[in-house]
Write an enzyme that holds these catalytic residues in place. Structure first.
Site, PDB file in Angstrom:
ATOM      1  CB  VAL A   1     -40.388 -37.470   5.390  1.00 23.16           C
ATOM      2  CG1 VAL A   1     -40.235 -37.090   6.852  1.00 23.16           C
ATOM      3  CG2 VAL A   1     -41.632 -36.821   4.824  1.00 23.16           C
ATOM      4  CB  CYS A   2     -36.273 -40.929   4.514  1.00 25.42           C
ATOM      5  SG  CYS A   2     -37.651 -41.965   4.686  1.00 25.42           S
ATOM      6  N   GLY A   3     -35.226 -38.262   3.654  1.00 25.69           N
ATOM      7  CA  GLY A   3     -34.084 -37.473   3.225  1.00 25.69           C
ATOM      8  C   GLY A   3     -33.805 -36.404   4.245  1.00 25.69           C
TER       9      GLY A   3
END
Lengths: 180, 175
Positions: free
Chosen positions: B56-58
């Site tokens: 998700v951070c990506g």
């Protein structure tokens, strides 16, 4: 914070839209031609469109994540250049079917396969005629809460559920039935 | 999803709009540090996220990376902060072709996240949180997203646009 509504309504004069203007439901996708999930989604959407026929419209806007997908911007521009010659959806499908081959030379090859006017295509492509429109697509997505690709909107509201074929079809049919 | 977000918001201890943004100095590369107060005069977006390389951070950093020109048009800087070490940040930054700095809240671990009220003690990582700090160092927007949900950028852009234009302010002070 979760602004779920589409800030720029689908409009057939600026957007690529499949299906009848008066269809009770509009499905909009923000997508990236180099995104593997979008490729998957394109197949699913194709089936859903076929199944629901005249009951729905499908629109596509560009959301290229150019820093992780180095070919996404030019691919989007190629689709728009084809769109200027009324072959947007044909190019759209070719790009997803050939996602591993999106170099500029490939894009020109696809234009030839579609028998586009090549001098016009090349002029539009190399002058980046549609870069501004693609940026407008992208920013309209950012402002509407697109947080990755693909992101779907159904009649202006962001669709947060799974976009597997069964769930997406059932959701659309339910909304159509509610509006009857 | 929004009710989940609301719930998260209510239980969060994150610093709220109106609070002074605690200053910090963190490493971004082996030989370079970044301090919040060096941005004084322009708005800064603080993007706290749990970890480099988590899916998700990506998406979140990629999205902010892509929108960067829009933030810069509004004179804002973007800073990513997580508890990862600088070498991890360097690899992640290269992998994502990031054009904004990632700061390492590594030692003492999560110290800055704690000051902003967005540290998850049990997990040892920061929340997925956004802060908009104005040109005077005051927090103007604060949002904690459910940890698996990419918050998008619509909220922070709106908050940024509702700030007085910092370029005009700068001109005012120089005359």
């Amino acid at each position: 914070m979760m602004e779920l509504e589409l800030t720029l309504p689908v409009n057939s004069s600026r957007d690529h839209v499949l299906g009848p203007q008066k269809a009770p439901i509009t499905l909009l996708e923000y997508g990236d031609y180099e995104c593997p999930y979008c490729r998957q989604a394109n197949l699913i959407v194709g089936n859903v469109v076929q199944q629901l026929g005249d009951k729905m419209r499908f629109a596509f806007r560009n959301f290229p994540l150019t820093q992780i997908h180095p070919h996404a911007q030019h691919a989007a521009e190629a689709a728009e250049c084809a769109g200027a010659q009324n072959k947007f959806w044909e190019m759209h499908d070719i790009l997803y079917e050939n996602q591993q081959a999106l170099e500029d030379e490939n894009l020109l090859e696809y234009a030839e396969i579609l028998e586009l006017n090549m001098s016009r295509f090349q002029k539009d492509f190399y002058n980046h005629t549609f870069a501004g429109l693609i940026r407008e697509d992208f920013l309209s997505g950012v402002r509407s809460g697109v947080n990755g690709t693909p992101t779907f909107y159904i009649n202006r509201m962001r669709y947060n559920d799974s976009w597997d074929q069964e769930t997406l079809t059932r959701t659309l049919i339910d909304i159509i039935n509610e509006n009857l | 999803m929004s009710s989940q977000a609301d719930q998260q918001k209510q239980t969060s201890n994150a610093l709220q709009p109106g609070a002074t943004a605690p200053n910090f100095t963190l490493r971004t590369t082996p030989d370079k540090s970044v301090s919040l107060d060096q941005f004084r005069g322009n708005p800064v977006i603080l993007l706290f996220y749990p970890a480099d390389f988590s899916p998700v951070c990506g998406d979140e950093v990629s999205l902010y990376n892509e929108i960067l020109p829009e933030f810069q048009r509004l004179n804002a800087e973007v800073i990513g902060i997580s508890v990862d070490g600088i070498w991890c940040h360097l690899a992640f930054s290269k992998h994502k072709n990031l054009r904004f700095p990632l700061l390492s809240d590594f030692e003492p671990k999560g110290n800055v996240a704690q000051q902003y009220g967005v540290y998850r003690k049990n997990d040892g990582v920061s929340e997925r949180a956004l802060f908009l700090v104005d040109k005077d160092g005051v927090i103007r927007y604060s949002y904690v997203s459910p940890i698996r949900v990419n918050p998008g950028a619509d909220g922070i852009l709106k908050a940024l646009e509702s700030l007085p234009q910092s370029t005009e302010q700068k001109e005012d002070t120089s005359t």
